[in-house]
Design a protein around this motif. Structure first.
Motif, short mmCIF file in Angstrom:
data_model
loop_
_atom_site.label_atom_id
_atom_site.label_comp_id
_atom_site.label_asym_id
_atom_site.label_seq_id
_atom_site.Cartn_x
_atom_site.Cartn_y
_atom_site.Cartn_z
N ASP A 285 -30.65 -24.42 -21.88
CA ASP A 285 -31.49 -23.61 -22.75
C ASP A 285 -30.99 -22.17 -22.64
N PRO A 286 -30.66 -21.53 -23.76
CA PRO A 286 -30.10 -20.18 -23.69
C PRO A 286 -30.98 -19.17 -22.94
N ARG A 287 -32.27 -19.23 -23.15
CA ARG A 287 -33.18 -18.27 -22.50
C ARG A 287 -33.13 -18.41 -20.97
N SER A 288 -33.25 -19.62 -20.46
CA SER A 288 -33.24 -19.79 -19.00
C SER A 288 -31.84 -19.55 -18.43
N PHE A 289 -30.80 -19.87 -19.21
CA PHE A 289 -29.44 -19.61 -18.77
C PHE A 289 -29.22 -18.12 -18.59
N VAL A 290 -29.63 -17.32 -19.57
CA VAL A 290 -29.45 -15.87 -19.49
C VAL A 290 -30.32 -15.28 -18.39
N LYS A 291 -31.50 -15.82 -18.21
CA LYS A 291 -32.38 -15.33 -17.13
C LYS A 291 -31.70 -15.55 -15.77
N THR A 292 -31.07 -16.69 -15.60
CA THR A 292 -30.37 -16.96 -14.35
C THR A 292 -29.15 -16.06 -14.22
N LEU A 293 -28.41 -15.86 -15.30
CA LEU A 293 -27.28 -14.93 -15.26
C LEU A 293 -27.73 -13.55 -14.82
N LEU A 294 -28.84 -13.10 -15.34
CA LEU A 294 -29.37 -11.78 -15.00
C LEU A 294 -29.67 -11.71 -13.50
N TYR B 272 -28.06 -13.12 -11.15
CA TYR B 272 -26.78 -12.95 -10.45
C TYR B 272 -26.09 -11.63 -10.79
N TYR B 273 -26.08 -11.27 -12.06
CA TYR B 273 -25.33 -10.11 -12.51
C TYR B 273 -26.06 -8.79 -12.28
N GLU B 274 -27.37 -8.80 -12.42
CA GLU B 274 -28.18 -7.58 -12.31
C GLU B 274 -29.42 -7.88 -11.48
N PRO B 275 -29.25 -8.10 -10.17
CA PRO B 275 -30.40 -8.51 -9.35
C PRO B 275 -31.56 -7.52 -9.34
N LEU B 276 -31.28 -6.22 -9.38
CA LEU B 276 -32.37 -5.25 -9.39
C LEU B 276 -33.16 -5.31 -10.70
N THR B 277 -32.46 -5.45 -11.80
CA THR B 277 -33.12 -5.60 -13.10
C THR B 277 -33.95 -6.87 -13.11
#
Length: 102
Positions: A75-84, A86-91
């Motif tokens: 699912d694109p939404r949950s995929f991007v949420k997981t990427l975030l 890893y990529y931007e942990p503080l955000t």
């Protein structure tokens, strides 16, 4: 709350990238895809880019998040949420962890 946030150390960043790589590899393997198969699905010139990501080097370009999610059966939404995460942990922490605590 914001005072509780801390900046990641280089060691933590490296660990985050390695963990991301393991997650990405698990998604790829769950779809029964080789690195080359995934590269073909994404029309990448070099499958070695996937190898680099799985080894904690590099990032998926933001404009291609949806394509990657689809190629990996996510699912694109949950995929991007997981990427975030890893990529931007503080955000990620600011946006989502306060919801979990409340």
């Amino acid at each position: 709350m914001l005072a509780e946030l801390h900046k990641s150390t280089p060691e933590e960043n490296k660990e985050q990238r390695a963990t991301f790589g393991l997650w990405l590899k698990a998604l790829r393997e769950a779809e029964g895809l080789s690195q080359r198969d995934l590269a073909d699905r994404l029309s990448l010139d070099y499958y070695t880019f996937i190898s680099q990501l799985e080894n904690g080097r590099g990032k998926i370009p933001a404009h291609r998040y949806g394509e990657w999610a689809t190629a990996l059966g996510q699912d694109p939404r949950s995929f991007v949420k997981t990427l975030l995460r890893y990529y931007e942990p503080l955000t990620y922490q600011i946006l989502f962890e306060s919801e979990q605590a409340g």
